[in-house]
Design an enzyme around this catalytic site. Structure first.
Site, PDB file in Angstrom:
ATOM      1  CE  LYS A  49     -36.790 -18.428  39.952  1.00 56.92           C
ATOM      2  NZ  LYS A  49     -36.638 -18.382  41.411  1.00 56.92           N
ATOM      3  CE1 TYR A  58     -34.315 -20.608  41.790  1.00 53.62           C
ATOM      4  CE2 TYR A  58     -35.457 -22.553  40.989  1.00 53.62           C
ATOM      5  CZ  TYR A  58     -35.358 -21.504  41.887  1.00 53.62           C
ATOM      6  OH  TYR A  58     -36.318 -21.344  42.855  1.00 53.62           O
TER       7      TYR A  58
HETATM    8  O1  MN9 Z   1     -37.934 -18.532  43.583  1.00 53.62           O
HETATM    9  C1  MN9 Z   1     -39.553 -18.227  45.245  1.00 53.62           C
HETATM   10  N1  MN9 Z   1     -38.716 -19.029  46.056  1.00 53.62           N
HETATM   11  C2  MN9 Z   1     -39.134 -20.171  46.599  1.00 53.62           C
HETATM   12  C3  MN9 Z   1     -38.897 -17.982  43.938  1.00 53.62           C
HETATM   13  O2  MN9 Z   1     -40.253 -20.594  46.465  1.00 53.62           O
HETATM   14  C4  MN9 Z   1     -38.128 -20.919  47.378  1.00 53.62           C
HETATM   15  C5  MN9 Z   1     -39.850 -16.859  45.858  1.00 53.62           C
HETATM   16  O3  MN9 Z   1     -40.773 -16.245  45.026  1.00 53.62           O
HETATM   17  C6  MN9 Z   1     -40.401 -16.969  47.287  1.00 53.62           C
HETATM   18  O4  MN9 Z   1     -41.476 -17.889  47.334  1.00 53.62           O
HETATM   19  C7  MN9 Z   1     -40.876 -15.622  47.801  1.00 53.62           C
HETATM   20  C8  MN9 Z   1     -41.442 -15.713  49.208  1.00 53.62           C
HETATM   21  O5  MN9 Z   1     -40.429 -15.990  50.147  1.00 53.62           O
HETATM   22  O6  MN9 Z   1     -39.836 -14.706  47.759  1.00 53.62           O
END
Ligand code: MN9
Length: 309
Positions: free
Chosen positions: A175, A145
């Site tokens: 990821k 990740y």
């Molecule tokens: O990893 C999410 N990242 C975090 C996935 O939460 C740091 C994303 O889905 C973000 O929440 C999304 C909105 O900025 O891109």
């Protein structure tokens, strides 16, 4: 020895929800909330569940709680969609224990962030650390990740993949949660394109599709799966104007949510939609009453399709 590709590699496709962890008002785990949310996500066409990541507050949960969430999600998914368990921890042995548990609990994939308190300073050290965790997951595919904004990792991710792909037998991919589309593209080209690089920045899904993304993991897929499906469908038909229109809506909703503590606002929306997720745990803060009211006003007036009255 590397197992052959069909054994060791996996592919995550489509929209994978980074799931929220339901808590009660006191911030205690509320496992019963996982079942209805899982059914809802599957009904919305979500093609996988990524648990205990940044969205699921994995870093704010104890190892025992994380195990319970993994078990409950595997049971709730009941084989309908793959369950990916995020096991990253500052203590690598705790991460390894969580990886072994995920395998035992019937999860489909293990994923892990790097430890961040003591920064990892070379690709080799990252390969060794992730190798330990991946190995503990047994035969489950492993996805590193990559989320440098939160871990602070300054390791060149392409270099990491080039080394890791021959050293970590069950490395399936990444990821990729960063905004460098050129780097995301370069990752997809490592090892003859045999790794699975899943995109993690919802507001850039369209750009990621243009560089070859086949799957994405995101928090806002919990509430906007139909909209992102529109982005993908329009992209696949080469209707880029329609794809941009749909993506722009997602961008604008995310920008609106970023005026609030983001994940607390997302949990509030799910709660309004009938899937009580409670507040976020410290160190993330709760919404104030005034924020809750303004969020409700903004969403109901600008995006009635979200169904918030
Ligand atoms: O990893 C999410 N990242 C975090 C996935 O939460 C740091 C994303 O889905 C973000 O929440 C999304 C909105 O900025 O891109």
């Amino acid at each position: 020895m590397r197992p052959n590709a069909s054994e060791s590699r996996s592919s995550l496709r489509g929209l994978i929800a980074a799931t929220y962890t339901p808590l009660d008002a006191q911030g205690r785990l509320r496992l019963g909330g996982i079942d209805p949310l899982t059914d809802h996500l599957v009904e919305q066409g979500i093609e996988g569940l990524y648990v205990c990541g940044s969205t699921g507050e994995g870093m704010s949960l104890s190892t025992a709680e994380r195990k319970q969430i993994a078990e409950r999600t595997v049971a709730a998914a009941a084989g309908r969609v793959p369950v990916i368990v995020q096991v990253g921890h500052n203590c690598v042995e705790e991460a390894a224990e969580l990886a072994a548990h995920a395998a035992q609990a019937g999860a489909d994939v293990v994923s892990a962030t790097c430890p961040s308190y003591y920064p990892i300073t070379s690709p080799d050290a990252l390969v060794e650390t992730m190798g330990r965790i991946a190995e503990a997951g047994g035969s489950l595919p492993f996805y590193y990740y990559h989320i440098p904004a939160l871990t602070g990792s300054a390791i060149d991710i392409v270099e990491f993949l080039e080394t890791a792909q021959s050293k970590i037998a069950n490395l399936a991919g990444l990821k990729y949660t960063d905004t460098k589309l050129h780097e995301f593209q370069a990752c997809q080209n490592v090892a003859g394109g045999s790794l699975d690089i899943v995109f993690g920045c919802d507001e850039m899904l369209l750009g990621a599709l243009a560089t070859g993304a086949k799957g994405a993991i995101g928090s806002t897929f919990n509430i906007l799966a139909p909209l992102y499906r529109e982005v993908i469908a329009a992209f696949e038909k080469s209707d880029f104007a329609a794809a941009r229109r749909a993506q722009l809506q997602a961008v604008q909703i995310i920008r609106a949510l970023q005026q609030y503590p983001f994940h607390a606002a997302m949990k509030q929306i799910l709660s309004w939609q009938g899937f009580d997720c409670g507040p976020c745990r410290m160190p993330q803060r709760k919404l104030t009453d005034a924020e809750r009211q303004s969020l409700q006003e903004v969403l109901s007036s600008r995006w009635p399709a979200l169904g918030i009255q």
